[in-house]
Motif scaffolding. Sequence first.
Motif, short mmCIF file in Angstrom:
data_model
loop_
_atom_site.label_atom_id
_atom_site.label_comp_id
_atom_site.label_asym_id
_atom_site.label_seq_id
_atom_site.Cartn_x
_atom_site.Cartn_y
_atom_site.Cartn_z
N LYS A 213 0.84 -1.21 0.00
CA LYS A 213 0.00 0.00 0.00
C LYS A 213 0.87 1.26 0.00
O LYS A 213 0.60 2.22 -0.72
CB LYS A 213 -0.90 0.00 1.23
N VAL B 223 2.47 1.55 -3.63
CA VAL B 223 1.58 1.88 -4.74
C VAL B 223 1.01 3.29 -4.60
O VAL B 223 0.96 4.07 -5.56
CB VAL B 223 0.43 0.85 -4.83
N LYS B 224 0.62 3.68 -3.38
CA LYS B 224 -0.04 4.97 -3.21
C LYS B 224 0.95 6.14 -3.19
O LYS B 224 0.69 7.18 -3.77
CB LYS B 224 -0.85 4.97 -1.90
N SER C 181 2.85 -7.77 -17.29
CA SER C 181 2.53 -6.33 -17.33
C SER C 181 2.39 -5.86 -18.77
O SER C 181 3.10 -6.33 -19.67
CB SER C 181 3.63 -5.53 -16.63
N ALA D 206 -1.66 -8.55 -8.99
CA ALA D 206 -2.99 -7.97 -9.27
C ALA D 206 -3.08 -6.51 -8.85
O ALA D 206 -4.17 -5.93 -8.87
CB ALA D 206 -4.06 -8.78 -8.53
N SER D 207 -1.96 -5.92 -8.48
CA SER D 207 -1.98 -4.53 -8.00
C SER D 207 -2.01 -3.56 -9.18
O SER D 207 -2.00 -3.94 -10.34
CB SER D 207 -0.74 -4.27 -7.13
N GLU D 208 -2.02 -2.26 -8.83
CA GLU D 208 -2.07 -1.21 -9.85
C GLU D 208 -0.69 -0.80 -10.35
O GLU D 208 -0.55 0.20 -11.05
CB GLU D 208 -2.79 0.01 -9.26
N SER D 209 0.31 -1.53 -9.98
CA SER D 209 1.67 -1.19 -10.39
C SER D 209 1.83 -1.34 -11.90
O SER D 209 1.29 -2.26 -12.51
CB SER D 209 2.67 -2.10 -9.67
N GLN D 210 2.59 -0.43 -12.51
CA GLN D 210 2.79 -0.48 -13.95
C GLN D 210 3.63 -1.69 -14.36
O GLN D 210 3.46 -2.21 -15.45
CB GLN D 210 3.49 0.81 -14.42
N TRP E 5 4.65 -4.99 -12.33
CA TRP E 5 4.70 -5.77 -11.09
C TRP E 5 5.90 -6.72 -11.05
O TRP E 5 6.39 -7.06 -9.96
CB TRP E 5 3.39 -6.52 -10.88
#
Length: 634
Positions: free
Chosen positions: A308, A311-312, A529, A386-390, A392
């Motif tokens: 968290k 990513v944030k 990705s 499954a994260s929002e990382s460009q 992963w």
Amino acid sequence: KIWIFHGFYAEEKLVGNLASMSTSERIKAIQKMPETMKKKREIRNKVLKEITKKSRHHSTQLPCCTQCLQGTVVSFRRFGNSLSEYFHLLQLWHKTLKIIGAKFGTSVLSYFIFLKWLLTFNIFSFLINFSFITIPQFVAAEPNNLSFMGLELFTGAGYFQQTVLYYGFYTNATISKIENGPSYNMQLAYIFTIGIYFVICFLILLFSMAKSFCRNFINPQTYSGNASKLLCTWDFNVTNEKAVTLKQKNLSTQIKEDLTEVNREVLNLTVTERVVHIVIHLVSWLTSLGTAIAACAGVYFLSINNLKLFVKGHKNDLESQAAMLVLPIVTSLLNTLIPFFYSWLGHLESFQTPGHQIYVTITRNIVLKISIVGILCYYWLNIVAASESQCWETLVGQDIYRLVLVDFIFCLLGSLFGEFLRRIIGTTVCVSLGLPEFDIGRNVLDLIYAQTLTWIGILFSPLLPGIQMISFSIVFYVKKVSLMMNCQPPRKVWRTAQMTTSFMFLLFFPSFLGVLSVIGVTVWRLKPSAECGPFRGLSSMYAAVSEWIKILENYTASKWVVWIYHNLITSELFFFILSILVLIITYLYWQIIEGRKTMTKLLHKQIINEGKDKMFLLEKLRALQRAKQNPSAP
């Protein structure tokens, strides 16, 4: 006179038989003779003279070309022998390992042999990845516009994101510097290099385990007894004073270990004492398992918060990069402190032999470390992927890089605070404690844990074996210095010929097989990705192979590759038959091993009986000689 004549005739016949043998057979036959080194040299010289006479006789009948060919063969053979001796002298840490084995015994030596084996393994891994993945990427690489601040050496982020260290930097294009010239498909190179590397690792591990098993469990020397080790193992070619002293210490330590095995005492405990021992063992196991579960839970929740944060608030400032080190530091702290607790539990349980204590400690450590690695793999494959990382994959590679680096630092600190301070306390504050002993179980599991992380990270960071290669080299020298300065030899001497085999088995299962599962899920199930890496835009990494097969279907010359892919690689029946064949071969191999063990025991008994008969005849001859010298004696 008749006795002398028969002896001379037998020796001439022996020389003739040896002269008719090949070079390797003749050397083995002379080595196995129950004679002194002086007598063996005399026989060898006579054989060489006999061969020279025969060669001169035949050389008059042979053409010139044949003589030249024979001379060339002999020259190459001599060159090969001298080259093999030269490489033997250049063997890595050969003298250091001899000194450790002579002073601390085979138990401590097995750790350093295992460390050396892992180092050569990583050198091989680095050369393969660098040759087939990294060097082609240098050709198509774009300039790195990020600035280097120094903290990247610890975090692996920042400047290193745009380098060949991570998966995300590699291109998905076909590299070609010449128009209409040969091209290099980076997708196929990446997946085939990693895949073939793991196949080679699988075969090397199986071969190494089989070789170690044969050497340590089935070797005839195991049944040769202590008398033959005492009387027949000295190498009379050793003449250097230091080498002689080292050889004496080594042989003395081996005989002590063998005698400890023979004179092992079996404790006769009462029913009450047995119940107390069982309760202590049960409580220790429950405590160790509870500690492992608590450590895994802590690592999991910390990894979620770490993701968290990344990513944030992903920034390149010092605060954000330093926050990335929280997860590897906590994980390494748990992996360093909890094994000390396990070692204390082992001392509390009072095992009968040091071997039992080491194996129990290793089992508890492997449960802890593999559980932590399993939690991290679940976090990487199910949460990070499954994260929002460009990219992963690069994020996973950075996590593994930090874990490897921090684990290496903690390994060095463990030698300083775990052994150096313990020596200071044992020699100044509490003299009754004495010098510490080298903790084999904890140190071996540190190596297996580090190698497991390297195998997992190869897919996401192809140059990780090079980093591990450097760290293992430093660890070897640090551990060697710490061992010589801070530790004492084991108080209870014991033989550990099978320990290296156990280390390799633990490296194979659960470490290597678990890594294969992680790599399999990543390659076949997870979506790469969309904006980075050689497999961007594909549904899975394995889809690159499927698309390549579709292209090959249009070429007649490549039909055999397509047939192998459809009928063997993707066929469940083929792998089922292959598994049955492997099981049958394993069973037959095991039967051969059992047969060899039985034959070795029978041969050993036969040798002992023959030796007894010869000793009996020798005593009779001596008695006859005494009777002739003194006829009046009774």
